[in-house]
Design an enzyme around this catalytic site. Sequence first.
Site, PDB file in Angstrom:
ATOM      1  N   PRO A 172       0.814  -1.217   0.000  1.00 50.57           N
ATOM      2  CG  PRO A 172      -0.079  -1.078   2.137  1.00 50.57           C
ATOM      3  CD  PRO A 172       0.669  -1.993   1.229  1.00 50.57           C
ATOM      4  CD  GLU A 173       4.357   3.171  -3.127  1.00 48.37           C
ATOM      5  OE1 GLU A 173       4.504   4.361  -3.441  1.00 48.37           O
ATOM      6  OE2 GLU A 173       5.039   2.257  -3.614  1.00 48.37           O
TER       7      GLU A 173
END
Length: 281
Positions: free
Chosen positions: A2-3
């Site tokens: 996840p960014e």
Amino acid sequence: MPELPEVEVVRRGLDDHVVGRTLTAVEVLDARSVRRHGPGPSDFVARLTGRHVTAAHRRGKYLWMSLDDGSSVLTHLGMSGQALICDPDAPPPRHLRITFDLDDGRQLRFADQRIFGGMAVSETDPPTEIAHIALDPLDPDFDDAAFVARLRRRQTGVKRALLDQGLVSGVGNIYADEALWRSRLHYARNTKGLRIAEVTDLIGHVRDVMAEALEQGGTSFDALYVNVNGQSGYFDRSLHAYGQEGRPCDRCGSIIVREPFMNRSSYRCPTCQPRPRNGRW
DNA sequence: ATCGTAGCCTGGTAGC
DNA sequence: TGCTACCAGGCTACGA
């Protein structure tokens, strides 16, 4: 992995399903997931049980939910964290770490395979624990000119600067490589030698690639990242550099290469993003 | 102050 | 086949 776009997808899910709810019960199944909550798991549970959730916020990759007593619960998904909303009797995921029973009969679950992520209760809202985290490029208050000036005062590689969450937050390996590809910059280019126009262009590409990823529901490579309903995004089909080793560059046809950088990998086009030479770059 | 890096973690996969 | 080594990588702590 996840960014920022993936974390924003999760924030929206929390906004829809958890804001307005009361936490009727909290259970910590793995103390390592509350490692950063100094007083420990039992204090974590005591502080959260019975609290009403009033808002869901995000800065960079940090998430926090505002509580009705002025405190907040801070969350980082790390590499493999997931926030899931489901029925309490649904089969538990393999790496379930924390559960929150909600007053509508549903359950918020925090699952995390690698335990790089975690949760902690903060006495304040917003949490003072993230005061050192810079605004992210999708924040309306993000100041492009100030970012350009700060970056150009640094004396380091441009990718290293992009990954510095104190300079700009929310950029991880994937979007750094994509933005550098769009900007035709090699990751080792020195920040001090970059022109104002180059850095302005770069931060614009960072913002664009994040916004595009967000529109597509985020990026997913290995199904570790999912939204609160357990669904993956599709942005990985749009990547030009990250993970593209051996494939032709979408711009010039040269073969994308992967190189070790900061104990991980950097992907770049050897023609569009040539290695800097001593001095002149 | 600024810069660079070791260590935290698990599980899938490559190599023997 | 079963073992080991490696890889993914955001962030903090710490040394230079």
